[in-house]
Design an enzyme around this catalytic site. Structure first.
Site, PDB file in Angstrom:
ATOM      1  N   ASN A 168       0.853  -1.189   0.000  1.00 41.33           N
ATOM      2  CA  ASN A 168       0.000   0.000   0.000  1.00 41.33           C
ATOM      3  C   ASN A 168       0.885   1.235   0.000  1.00 41.33           C
ATOM      4  O   ASN A 168       1.937   1.270   0.638  1.00 41.33           O
ATOM      5  CB  ASN A 168      -0.920   0.045   1.220  1.00 41.33           C
ATOM      6  CG  ASN A 168      -1.949   1.154   1.079  1.00 41.33           C
ATOM      7  OD1 ASN A 168      -2.868   1.025   0.281  1.00 41.33           O
ATOM      8  ND2 ASN A 168      -1.769   2.253   1.789  1.00 41.33           N
ATOM      9  N   TYR A 172       0.417  10.392   3.876  1.00 44.37           N
ATOM     10  CA  TYR A 172       0.025  10.685   5.255  1.00 44.37           C
ATOM     11  C   TYR A 172       1.081  11.605   5.854  1.00 44.37           C
ATOM     12  O   TYR A 172       2.271  11.260   5.854  1.00 44.37           O
ATOM     13  CB  TYR A 172      -0.057   9.409   6.096  1.00 44.37           C
ATOM     14  CG  TYR A 172      -0.695   8.212   5.419  1.00 44.37           C
ATOM     15  CD1 TYR A 172      -2.077   8.154   5.235  1.00 44.37           C
ATOM     16  CD2 TYR A 172       0.075   7.149   4.980  1.00 44.37           C
ATOM     17  CE1 TYR A 172      -2.660   7.041   4.618  1.00 44.37           C
ATOM     18  CE2 TYR A 172      -0.501   6.042   4.370  1.00 44.37           C
ATOM     19  CZ  TYR A 172      -1.872   5.996   4.188  1.00 44.37           C
ATOM     20  OH  TYR A 172      -2.436   4.902   3.586  1.00 44.37           O
ATOM     21  N   ARG A 173       0.663  12.743   6.370  1.00 41.65           N
ATOM     22  CA  ARG A 173       1.634  13.702   6.898  1.00 41.65           C
ATOM     23  C   ARG A 173       2.421  13.108   8.061  1.00 41.65           C
ATOM     24  O   ARG A 173       1.925  12.229   8.782  1.00 41.65           O
ATOM     25  CB  ARG A 173       0.927  14.974   7.355  1.00 41.65           C
ATOM     26  CG  ARG A 173       0.186  14.770   8.665  1.00 41.65           C
ATOM     27  CD  ARG A 173      -0.502  16.040   9.119  1.00 41.65           C
ATOM     28  NE  ARG A 173      -1.070  15.862  10.431  1.00 41.65           N
ATOM     29  CZ  ARG A 173      -2.328  16.180  10.737  1.00 41.65           C
ATOM     30  NH1 ARG A 173      -3.151  16.685   9.839  1.00 41.65           N
ATOM     31  NH2 ARG A 173      -2.761  16.002  11.977  1.00 41.65           N
ATOM     32  N   TRP A 186      -1.883   8.291  10.272  1.00 40.87           N
ATOM     33  CA  TRP A 186      -2.767   7.333   9.609  1.00 40.87           C
ATOM     34  C   TRP A 186      -4.171   7.525  10.132  1.00 40.87           C
ATOM     35  O   TRP A 186      -4.501   7.069  11.229  1.00 40.87           O
ATOM     36  CB  TRP A 186      -2.317   5.916   9.957  1.00 40.87           C
ATOM     37  CG  TRP A 186      -1.202   5.384   9.118  1.00 40.87           C
ATOM     38  CD1 TRP A 186      -0.956   5.650   7.803  1.00 40.87           C
ATOM     39  CD2 TRP A 186      -0.203   4.438   9.527  1.00 40.87           C
ATOM     40  NE1 TRP A 186       0.129   4.933   7.385  1.00 40.87           N
ATOM     41  CE2 TRP A 186       0.608   4.180   8.407  1.00 40.87           C
ATOM     42  CE3 TRP A 186       0.073   3.785  10.728  1.00 40.87           C
ATOM     43  CZ2 TRP A 186       1.683   3.304   8.455  1.00 40.87           C
ATOM     44  CZ3 TRP A 186       1.134   2.914  10.768  1.00 40.87           C
ATOM     45  CH2 TRP A 186       1.933   2.672   9.644  1.00 40.87           C
ATOM     46  N   GLU A 229      -1.109   1.092  -5.374  1.00 44.92           N
ATOM     47  CA  GLU A 229      -1.028   2.436  -5.945  1.00 44.92           C
ATOM     48  C   GLU A 229       0.088   2.545  -6.981  1.00 44.92           C
ATOM     49  O   GLU A 229      -0.016   3.314  -7.938  1.00 44.92           O
ATOM     50  CB  GLU A 229      -0.805   3.475  -4.835  1.00 44.92           C
ATOM     51  CG  GLU A 229      -2.049   3.845  -4.017  1.00 44.92           C
ATOM     52  CD  GLU A 229      -2.398   2.848  -2.921  1.00 44.92           C
ATOM     53  OE1 GLU A 229      -1.683   1.837  -2.765  1.00 44.92           O
ATOM     54  OE2 GLU A 229      -3.414   3.080  -2.228  1.00 44.92           O
ATOM     55  N   ASP A 278      -4.926  22.247   8.966  1.00 40.11           N
ATOM     56  CA  ASP A 278      -5.216  21.245   7.941  1.00 40.11           C
ATOM     57  C   ASP A 278      -6.033  21.783   6.772  1.00 40.11           C
ATOM     58  O   ASP A 278      -6.440  22.945   6.767  1.00 40.11           O
ATOM     59  CB  ASP A 278      -5.933  20.049   8.595  1.00 40.11           C
ATOM     60  CG  ASP A 278      -5.436  18.731   8.037  1.00 40.11           C
ATOM     61  OD1 ASP A 278      -5.319  18.620   6.806  1.00 40.11           O
ATOM     62  OD2 ASP A 278      -5.158  17.816   8.831  1.00 40.11           O
TER      63      ASP A 278
HETATM   64  C1  LIG Z   1      -1.417  16.723   0.662  1.00 39.00           C
HETATM   65  C2  LIG Z   1      -2.184  15.596   1.264  1.00 39.00           C
HETATM   66  C3  LIG Z   1      -2.004  15.275   2.586  1.00 39.00           C
HETATM   67  C4  LIG Z   1      -2.696  14.221   3.170  1.00 39.00           C
HETATM   68  N1  LIG Z   1      -2.490  13.931   4.483  1.00 39.00           N
HETATM   69  C5  LIG Z   1      -3.112  12.862   5.031  1.00 39.00           C
HETATM   70  C6  LIG Z   1      -2.856  12.502   6.376  1.00 39.00           C
HETATM   71  O1  LIG Z   1      -2.088  13.146   7.068  1.00 39.00           O
HETATM   72  N2  LIG Z   1      -3.477  11.396   6.875  1.00 39.00           N
HETATM   73  C7  LIG Z   1      -4.343  10.645   6.119  1.00 39.00           C
HETATM   74  O2  LIG Z   1      -4.849   9.650   6.615  1.00 39.00           O
HETATM   75  N3  LIG Z   1      -4.632  11.002   4.843  1.00 39.00           N
HETATM   76  C8  LIG Z   1      -4.025  12.076   4.282  1.00 39.00           C
HETATM   77  N4  LIG Z   1      -4.290  12.427   2.993  1.00 39.00           N
HETATM   78  C9  LIG Z   1      -5.269  11.646   2.211  1.00 39.00           C
HETATM   79  C10 LIG Z   1      -4.691  10.321   1.778  1.00 39.00           C
HETATM   80  O3  LIG Z   1      -3.487  10.498   1.103  1.00 39.00           O
HETATM   81  C11 LIG Z   1      -5.663   9.572   0.867  1.00 39.00           C
HETATM   82  O4  LIG Z   1      -6.822   9.291   1.601  1.00 39.00           O
HETATM   83  C12 LIG Z   1      -5.086   8.281   0.306  1.00 39.00           C
HETATM   84  O5  LIG Z   1      -6.082   7.625  -0.436  1.00 39.00           O
HETATM   85  C13 LIG Z   1      -4.589   7.379   1.402  1.00 39.00           C
HETATM   86  O6  LIG Z   1      -4.102   6.170   0.843  1.00 39.00           O
HETATM   87  P1  LIG Z   1      -4.832   4.802   1.225  1.00 39.00           P
HETATM   88  O7  LIG Z   1      -6.166   4.853   0.528  1.00 39.00           O
HETATM   89  O8  LIG Z   1      -3.942   3.758   0.645  1.00 39.00           O
HETATM   90  O9  LIG Z   1      -4.952   4.761   2.693  1.00 39.00           O
HETATM   91  C14 LIG Z   1      -3.597  13.489   2.393  1.00 39.00           C
HETATM   92  C15 LIG Z   1      -3.785  13.810   1.054  1.00 39.00           C
HETATM   93  C16 LIG Z   1      -3.089  14.846   0.484  1.00 39.00           C
HETATM   94  C17 LIG Z   1      -3.300  15.160  -0.964  1.00 39.00           C
HETATM   95 MN   LIG Z   2      -4.456   2.121  -0.658  1.00 40.59          MN
END
Ligand SMILES: Cc1cc2nc3c(=O)[nH]c(=O)nc-3n(C[C@H](O)[C@H](O)[C@H](O)COP(=O)(O)O)c2cc1C
Ligand SMILES: [Mn+2]
Length: 499
Positions: A168, A172-173, A186, A229, A278
């Protein structure tokens, strides 16, 4: 195809889409104020060559306009990317030789999308291990005055599901907590967190910073958990992502990345994370999140550190979100084919509001679609859904407002329900769970309890055509020939309801 971040930077520069800032700037707050002004003016990507306290340049606003987002994907409009995705989703058993050849080509392009392992990668030209790792040498931004510290904001976090080994990648910041530790943000609905919760003890984690724009985008795409991804990135790029084995972890990392952080996260090892200004426009409060322990930092010579500023919309992430909205339309339509189009307003931070237009065919159809949205992947977190008829342009908020005002009896057409809500939503009484609102702004028929629905006003086609033709004759100079008001009523759904 853009193979890495520096090729992307070079392309942006050639296209007049990037400015190099030589003056020293502070990654703490000052960079944010500059970027905020540039984003809101639709300005260029910024490469800060002298961020205070770091030898690495800081790249911000690479995704900040629709044009740059299209350049990233090599398309004219983001709908062109959606069309390619649609081709795959709509793949039917081919009839005839030509269709078979086309089908095979499409299938081959999927097969060729899987990442490819290579022996060496530039991302490991420089290697810091153990105590040599010092995250404070990166120009990590502290974006807003109330932030709990510096945050890495554009990472591609790579984990594996311990049950089946599937990869995966998520964005995530990561709050920098010390020279070799960060928090891992997460959120509760995310795949990375699920991998973590399935793990006993320690899990190995790798984080790629500074990728080609399509791979970076893919980390933010709301794909089903079992979909890699990096495979999607390979498909969208038309070229597989190259991976190389980590130097201290058994996790493969993008070979062309500018910077890679390797390390581990242990179940139950948590730290206070936040506050963080945020994309909701508010600070998210301090909450406990897992701690990431860095065992190695590898990078390219002259590595570029990428960052993004989020805050009150619109910010740079608006276009990452819009790309997702467009690219996922074919997938949404695959499940709910009566959906014509949808729009997630940037000002609604993407999870607050969804406007959706439908080909209405039966009483209660709008409610069916609301419930579908509330059951569909990350769209399930949408707090408010507005449903309009197919002829309404969902991207024209004035037009949508017209139908919400005109077509809605609040007693009859508003649905209040409950469900899961975005992790970051501060409004509900309980975190993660609360109210939802659906507004049915479609035309109603008698079977939905409505009186005779009046016709909408529209000029007849022959008169519009005559005025188009004669416009110059009138001598009213408005620059161009003003178009006749578009849209107009489509009777089909109302006729169906009357039957
Ligand atoms: C700039 C940016 C920052 C993000 N920060 C976070 C974060 O801190 N935590 C989080 O859970 N998702 C964050 N997201 C959203 C996730 O990247 C998004 O939901 C992504 O689908 C997560 O991958 P996953 O589906 O494999 O969990 C962020 C998205 C962007 C564009
Ligand atoms: Mn995913």
């Amino acid at each position: 195809m853009i193979s890495d971040l520096r090729e992307w930077v070079a392309l942006l520069e050639r296209e007049g889409e990037l400015v190099r800032v030589r003056a020293e700037i502070d990654p703490c707050l000052e960079a944010t104020e500059i970027v905020d002004r540039v984003v809101k003016a639709g300005g260029p990507a910024l490469l800060f060559e002298n961020p205070k306290g770091s030898e690495l340049p800081l790249l911000v606003n690479q995704f900040g306009t629709e044009r740059r987002m299209c350049l990233a994907f090599g398309v004219e409009t983001l709908d062109d990317v959606a069309a390619r995705v649609g081709e795959i989703l709509e793949l039917q058993p081919p009839e005839g030789l030509a269709a078979k050849v086309r089908g095979l080509k499409t299938l081959k392009s999927i097969a060729d999308s899987r990442p490819r392992t290579v022996r060496r990668g530039p991302c490991q030209e420089v290697v810091w291990r153990g105590d040599d790792v010092d995250l404070s040498r990166l120009p990590v931004q502290t974006a807003w005055p109330g932030d709990g510290g510096p945050f890495i904001t554009l990472p591609a976090v790579i984990t594996h599901d311990p049950r089946d080994g599937r990869r995966n990648v998520g964005m995530y910041r990561m709050q920098v907590l010390g020279p070799r530790t960060t928090a891992m943000h997460w959120q509760i609905h995310k795949d990375g967190r699920a991998d973590y919760l399935f793990t006993e003890g320690r899990m190995q984690v790798a984080v790629a910073l500074g990728l080609d724009p399509v791979t970076a985008y893919s980390a933010s795409a709301p794909l089903p958990k079992h979909v890699d991804e990096l495979m999607v990135a390979g498909f969208l790029r038309g070229e597989p992502v190259e991976l190389v084995k980590g130097v201290t972890v058994d996790v493969e990392v993008p070979a062309q990345a500018e910077i890679v952080l390797e390390g581990w996260i242990e179940r139950g090892d948590l730290a206070a994370e936040g506050p963080f200004g945020d994309h909701t426009g508010f600070y998210t409060p301090v909450e406990q999140f897992p701690v990431f322990h860095v065992t190695a930092l590898t990078m390219r010579r002259d590595a570029i550190y990428p960052s993004i500023v989020v805050g009150k919309p619109p910010q740079e992430d608006a276009w990452l979100g819009k790309a997702t909205e467009r690219i996922f339309l074919p997938a949404v339509r695959m499940t709910v084919p009566e959906i014509v189009d949808y729009d997630l307003p940037v000002a609604g931070a993407f999870h607050n509001v969804c406007i959706v237009s439908i080909r209405k065919a039966f009483p209660g159809h709008a409610r069916k679609v609301m419930n579908a949205i509330w059951g569909l992947g990350m769209l399930s977190l949408t707090k408010g859904v507005v449903v309009v008829d197919e002829h309404v342009n969902v991207h024209d908020y004035a037009e949508v407002m017209f139908y919400v005002g005109a077509n809605v009896d609040p007693k009859r057409d508003v649905v209040i329900t409950e469900g899961p809500l975005d992790h970051l939503d501060h409004a509900p009484t309980l975190q993660f769970f609360g109210g939802k609102i659906g507004i049915d702004a479609t035309a109603k028929g008698p079977l939905e309890g409505a009186r005779e629905w009046p016709p909408e006003i529209e000029m007849s086609a022959d008169v519009r055509e005559r005025v188009d033709r004669r416009w110059v004759e009138y001598g009213i100079d408005l620059g161009t020939v003003p178009g006749a008001p578009g849209g107009g009523i489509r009777q089909s759904s109302r006729r169906l309801l009357r039957r």
